[in-house]
Design an enzyme around this catalytic site. Sequence first.
Site, short mmCIF file in Angstrom:
data_model
loop_
_atom_site.label_atom_id
_atom_site.label_comp_id
_atom_site.label_asym_id
_atom_site.label_seq_id
_atom_site.Cartn_x
_atom_site.Cartn_y
_atom_site.Cartn_z
N ASP A 69 -10.82 43.24 -17.38
CA ASP A 69 -11.50 42.88 -16.12
C ASP A 69 -12.98 42.75 -16.46
OD1 ASP A 69 -12.73 42.56 -13.73
OD2 ASP A 69 -11.68 44.21 -12.72
N TYR A 159 -23.62 30.72 -7.49
CA TYR A 159 -22.77 30.29 -8.61
C TYR A 159 -23.54 29.36 -9.55
CZ TYR A 159 -19.00 27.73 -11.00
OH TYR A 159 -18.18 27.13 -11.94
N LYS A 163 -24.39 29.74 -13.58
CA LYS A 163 -24.01 28.76 -14.61
C LYS A 163 -25.23 28.18 -15.31
CE LYS A 163 -19.55 29.08 -14.41
NZ LYS A 163 -18.81 29.62 -15.56
#
Length: 264
Positions: A69, A159, A163
């Site tokens: 995880d 997000y 990235k």
Amino acid sequence: MTGQDFIDRYGSVALVTGASSGIGWAFAEELAARGFNLAVAARRTERLDELAEKLAAAYGTKTTVIAADLSDPAAPAALLDATAELDIGLLVSNAGFNLKGRFEDKDPAAMAKMLTVNCHAPMQLAHGVIPRLKARGKGGIVFTSSVEGLIGCPYSTAYAASKALVISLGEGLWGELQGEGIDVLTLCPGATESEATAKYAEEYGMVDKLQPAAEVATLTLDNIANGPTFLPHAHYGAQFEQLLAMPRRDALTAMAGALKATVV
Ligand SMILES: NC(=O)c1ccc[n+]([C@@H]2O[C@H](COP(=O)([O-])OP(=O)(O)OC[C@H]3O[C@@H](n4cnc5c(N)ncnc54)[C@H](OP(=O)(O)O)[C@@H]3O)[C@@H](O)[C@H]2O)c1
């Protein structure tokens, strides 16, 4: 590069994170078809076992399945330990997830998890793997970023920021590792068939533009020596290159206007 040259340079074992579905699964299949053995990591080990069985039957691939995880900050170190005895020549740091929608509506705890999976894990895994690749004098690292990492993306703000870090990480390492025999490629997919896109492709009007994950994996491996970054999707690659050529204010205004309608 011929098949044998490819495996001589990046084999014999590839470590692929996020191999239980989507792009990571496709990387594992393509690497197995090219003669690699694998170490695959994700939370859903039943999916990884299914993948391992499929690849053993099809190609005789030996696959080491590792439960990880990556939202646990200690997970990358454990993954490096679990693969210490394997001849890792290629790291595909691919696991990741997105949070779409209005920034202030996002759960802060989910954002922290996303940063741990999308940013902390690739940085720590690369840090652990590079000395091993240097000792062999050859190998490669593929980071999965996104076209959204190329510019701030309204309504995908957190997000896209995560990235952007991956692109910066990959570009820096591409520069640092030149002349060491280690290729670094940062993959920037556009909309690709996966479990993630299955959830929102219709809402975001992407259904007819999804690129097959297998095509992304094949093109990426074919371009591993052509870094620093690689955009496999013709439509989204062209769209983002066009946005990057615009004054930043105009590009962001256009994106915000187009995406606002998709946010409830
Ligand atoms: N599909 C696209 O359109 C697209 C576009 C640009 C970039 N990307 C990037 O491509 C990469 C792969 O995503 P995908 O599109 O193939 O989506 P996906 O089908 O949802 O696959 C995501 C993979 O990441 C793993 N993962 C997620 N959270 C994890 C965690 N906490 N610990 C360990 N593994 C975890 C998942 O495994 P488990 O759930 O089993 O743990 C799964 O194997 C991601 O980095 C994504 O941001 C995708």
